[in-house]
Design a protein around this motif. Structure first.
Motif, PDB file in Angstrom:
ATOM      1  N   ASP A   1      53.873  41.574  54.450  1.00  6.36           N
ATOM      2  CA  ASP A   1      54.427  40.372  53.818  1.00  6.36           C
ATOM      3  C   ASP A   1      53.371  39.684  52.966  1.00  6.36           C
ATOM      4  N   MET A   2      53.561  39.690  51.642  1.00  6.94           N
ATOM      5  CA  MET A   2      52.662  38.983  50.739  1.00  6.94           C
ATOM      6  C   MET A   2      53.203  37.613  50.352  1.00  6.94           C
ATOM      7  N   GLY A   3      54.339  37.238  50.927  1.00  5.74           N
ATOM      8  CA  GLY A   3      54.920  35.948  50.565  1.00  5.74           C
ATOM      9  C   GLY A   3      55.462  35.973  49.144  1.00  5.74           C
ATOM     10  N   ASP A   4      55.554  34.819  48.528  1.00  3.00           N
ATOM     11  CA  ASP A   4      56.043  34.734  47.151  1.00  3.00           C
ATOM     12  C   ASP A   4      55.018  35.346  46.202  1.00  3.00           C
ATOM     13  N   ILE A   5      55.481  36.190  45.292  1.00  6.76           N
ATOM     14  CA  ILE A   5      54.603  36.819  44.303  1.00  6.76           C
ATOM     15  C   ILE A   5      54.319  35.812  43.189  1.00  6.76           C
ATOM     16  N   ILE A   6      53.018  35.519  42.991  1.00  5.44           N
ATOM     17  CA  ILE A   6      52.624  34.518  41.986  1.00  5.44           C
ATOM     18  C   ILE A   6      52.071  35.166  40.717  1.00  5.44           C
ATOM     19  N   PHE A   7      51.867  36.487  40.772  1.00  9.88           N
ATOM     20  CA  PHE A   7      51.318  37.189  39.617  1.00  9.88           C
ATOM     21  C   PHE A   7      51.815  38.626  39.667  1.00  9.88           C
ATOM     22  N   ASP A   8      52.267  39.144  38.538  1.00 13.84           N
ATOM     23  CA  ASP A   8      52.760  40.521  38.463  1.00 13.84           C
ATOM     24  C   ASP A   8      52.518  41.022  37.041  1.00 13.84           C
ATOM     25  N   GLU A   9      51.404  41.728  36.848  1.00 10.30           N
ATOM     26  CA  GLU A   9      51.002  42.171  35.508  1.00 10.30           C
ATOM     27  C   GLU A   9      50.401  43.569  35.588  1.00 10.30           C
ATOM     28  N   ILE A  10      50.476  44.285  34.479  1.00 11.00           N
ATOM     29  CA  ILE A  10      49.819  45.581  34.347  1.00 11.00           C
ATOM     30  C   ILE A  10      48.524  45.392  33.564  1.00 11.00           C
ATOM     31  N   LEU A  11      47.410  45.802  34.147  1.00  9.82           N
ATOM     32  CA  LEU A  11      46.121  45.704  33.485  1.00  9.82           C
ATOM     33  C   LEU A  11      45.820  47.010  32.762  1.00  9.82           C
ATOM     34  N   GLU A  12      45.438  46.892  31.497  1.00  6.71           N
ATOM     35  CA  GLU A  12      45.012  48.026  30.693  1.00  6.71           C
ATOM     36  C   GLU A  12      43.485  48.093  30.692  1.00  6.71           C
ATOM     37  N   ALA A  13      42.958  49.218  30.211  1.00  6.28           N
ATOM     38  CA  ALA A  13      41.509  49.395  30.171  1.00  6.28           C
ATOM     39  C   ALA A  13      40.852  48.243  29.414  1.00  6.28           C
ATOM     40  N   GLY A  14      39.838  47.645  30.039  1.00 10.51           N
ATOM     41  CA  GLY A  14      39.143  46.499  29.463  1.00 10.51           C
ATOM     42  C   GLY A  14      39.583  45.171  30.035  1.00 10.51           C
ATOM     43  N   ASP A  15      40.768  45.126  30.659  1.00 13.19           N
ATOM     44  CA  ASP A  15      41.261  43.877  31.255  1.00 13.19           C
ATOM     45  C   ASP A  15      40.561  43.618  32.593  1.00 13.19           C
ATOM     46  N   VAL A  16      40.457  42.326  32.941  1.00 11.01           N
ATOM     47  CA  VAL A  16      39.804  41.920  34.190  1.00 11.01           C
ATOM     48  C   VAL A  16      40.664  40.883  34.888  1.00 11.01           C
ATOM     49  N   LEU A  17      40.817  41.022  36.203  1.00  8.42           N
ATOM     50  CA  LEU A  17      41.563  40.056  37.005  1.00  8.42           C
ATOM     51  C   LEU A  17      40.629  39.490  38.074  1.00  8.42           C
ATOM     52  N   TYR A  18      40.434  38.183  38.049  1.00 12.86           N
ATOM     53  CA  TYR A  18      39.648  37.531  39.093  1.00 12.86           C
ATOM     54  C   TYR A  18      40.563  37.169  40.260  1.00 12.86           C
ATOM     55  N   VAL A  19      40.156  37.564  41.480  1.00 10.84           N
ATOM     56  CA  VAL A  19      40.930  37.277  42.691  1.00 10.84           C
ATOM     57  C   VAL A  19      40.034  36.524  43.668  1.00 10.84           C
ATOM     58  N   PRO A  20      40.379  35.297  44.025  1.00  8.33           N
ATOM     59  CA  PRO A  20      39.551  34.529  44.975  1.00  8.33           C
ATOM     60  C   PRO A  20      39.705  35.047  46.402  1.00  8.33           C
ATOM     61  N   PRO A  21      38.824  34.635  47.304  1.00  7.64           N
ATOM     62  CA  PRO A  21      38.878  35.112  48.686  1.00  7.64           C
ATOM     63  C   PRO A  21      40.204  34.780  49.363  1.00  7.64           C
ATOM     64  N   LYS A  22      40.640  35.728  50.181  1.00  6.89           N
ATOM     65  CA  LYS A  22      41.807  35.587  51.067  1.00  6.89           C
ATOM     66  C   LYS A  22      43.141  35.553  50.334  1.00  6.89           C
ATOM     67  N   LEU A  23      43.150  35.805  49.024  1.00  5.12           N
ATOM     68  CA  LEU A  23      44.417  35.882  48.294  1.00  5.12           C
ATOM     69  C   LEU A  23      44.941  37.314  48.377  1.00  5.12           C
ATOM     70  N   SER A  24      46.150  37.485  48.881  1.00  8.29           N
ATOM     71  CA  SER A  24      46.712  38.825  49.046  1.00  8.29           C
ATOM     72  C   SER A  24      46.945  39.473  47.690  1.00  8.29           C
ATOM     73  N   HIS A  25      46.641  40.764  47.615  1.00 13.32           N
ATOM     74  CA  HIS A  25      46.850  41.489  46.362  1.00 13.32           C
ATOM     75  C   HIS A  25      47.226  42.937  46.645  1.00 13.32           C
ATOM     76  N   PHE A  26      47.881  43.522  45.654  1.00 10.34           N
ATOM     77  CA  PHE A  26      48.450  44.863  45.801  1.00 10.34           C
ATOM     78  C   PHE A  26      48.430  45.525  44.433  1.00 10.34           C
ATOM     79  N   GLY A  27      47.646  46.603  44.320  1.00  9.25           N
ATOM     80  CA  GLY A  27      47.525  47.299  43.047  1.00  9.25           C
ATOM     81  C   GLY A  27      48.066  48.706  43.138  1.00  9.25           C
TER      82      GLY A  27
END
Length: 390
Positions: free
Chosen positions: A177-203
């Motif tokens: 259970d990740m709860g409500d999804i707050i972000f849903d994007e496809i990253l291409e080569a060169g893109d960067v996603l910052y994720v703070p501690p304890k935030l659930s993520h799924f790639g």
């Protein structure tokens, strides 16, 4: 290598990022690290995972599983070619500490110079074919997820805590259970996603995919306490028994007043100038320690070859697979490397190492006053890296 622009969105300052996003909320940085594009291909990382000294993991996910059996299987290094035979459709290979294998990749840490060097952990790569992932999870540290090859879809959900329930009997910490999804994007080569501690993520890999994780770290209190004890053993005054007030009490009792008096004297010592020195050294040693054992280089330069290379335009730079840092106290510049305080350095050597720790690339004129044997020692210790002129 030329100076690398900071990995931030256009028109965002480091101060804005640190105030508004750092350890607070995620941030997508489109084309934040274009230098990664074309730097590696999947075959490079798969070959590296087979190296005897690599720190690698192979994670496989079964499409179906019998009742009461794990869905995931984990194999740690050393890995062999047979481990990659007859893999299921969904699998991932992870390799840690890439700075040690590619100093050029390590230099990309300069794109995150708004984060102190001592808070950097390592760069990990995740390779997966289409559909591969490491499941829904969270990390206890900050991470910049940089796409280097192919594309990966990332979903972010709820913040987790110590009460988050993981799927039982799996070899890695996963949850459903990740709860409500707050972000849903496809990253291409060169893109960067910052994720703070304890935030659930799924790639999930959308095709053959390399994702580079620039992880950040901070010490935990247990590490500091251990280091404090190690350093305090060198202070003979701390072995003198405490003087405590004594009131009439039952012979078998340890009263709270005695414990409070011991605590008060302990806190008084820690808050004194001596305590400041001990804490300063303890923290410096902890945060400058390497997480992984150093590789032994197959080939080494002679001092003459080193100086010739520098004369011909090669530059000396900090080796980001090591930990070189400094602090200033009472007008003195104090340096640490890989968990050790560097004593016996003259002023010029200290100032030169300070510049290297701050990310400068030094040329022949910058090190003209340094003994060549000292430069060679820095190189052999892994504090610096020689970047040859193109």
């Amino acid at each position: 290598m030329s100076a690398i622009p900071l990995c931030l969105p256009d028109n965002m300052t480091p101060e804005q990022f640190l105030n508004d996003y750092w350890q607070k909320k995620p941030l997508l940085i489109k084309q934040g690290l274009p230098q990664l594009i074309g730097m590696f291909e999947p075959e490079d990382m798969l070959g590296l995972a087979l190296e005897e000294e690599a720190s690698a993991r192979l994670l496989t996910q079964a499409a179906t599983k019998p009742v009461d059996e794990p869905q995931w299987q984990l194999k740690k290094s050393p890995l062999s070619e047979t481990d990659f035979d007859n893999l299921p459709a969904q699998w991932t290979v992870l390799v840690q500490n890439l700075e040690q294998w590619s100093p050029e990749l390590g230099q990309l840490w300069q794109a995150f110079d708004y984060i102190p060097q001592w808070q950097r952990d390592d760069i990990m790569v995740s390779y997966a074919p289409k559909g591969g992932s490491v499941g829904k999870h969270y990390d206890d540290y900050d991470v910049f997820l940089a796409q280097g090859y192919g594309s990966r879809r990332w979903q972010l959900g709820k913040y987790c805590d110590k009460n988050t329930e993981f799927v039982a009997d799996e070899p890695i910490r996963l949850f459903d259970d990740m709860g409500d999804i707050i972000f849903d994007e496809i990253l291409e080569a060169g893109d960067v996603l910052y994720v703070p501690p304890k935030l659930s993520h799924f790639g999930v890999a959308q095709d053959d995919c390399l994702t580079f994780s620039f992880g950040c770290r901070r010490p935990n209190l247990m590490q500091i306490i251990d280091s404090l004890a190690d350093i305090a053993t060198n202070d003979s005054d701390l072995f003198i028994p405490l003087l405590l007030p004594q009131a009439l009490q039952a012979s078998g009792a340890l009263q709270s007043e005695s414990i409070s008096a011991i605590k008060e004297q302990l806190l008084h010592m820690l808050q004194s100038e001596r305590g400041d020195d001990i804490i300063r050294q303890a923290v410096s040693e902890v945060v400058s320690k390497r997480q992984y054992d150093a590789l032994v280089p197959e080939e080494t330069l002679t001092t003459d070859e080193l100086m010739q290379a520098i004369t011909e335009g090669a530059t000396l730079q900090a080796d980001y697979s090591n930990r070189l840092l400094y602090h200033k106290h009472a007008g003195e510049l104090i340096l640490y490397a890989n968990g050790q305080r560097l004593d016996g350095l003259d002023t010029i050597a200290k100032q030169t190492l300070q510049r290297l720790a701050d990310g400068e690339a030094l040329q022949a004129d910058d090190v003209a006053d340094i003994d060549p044997d000292d430069l060679m020692e820095w190189l052999e210790n892994g504090w610096v890296w020689l970047d040859y002129a193109e």
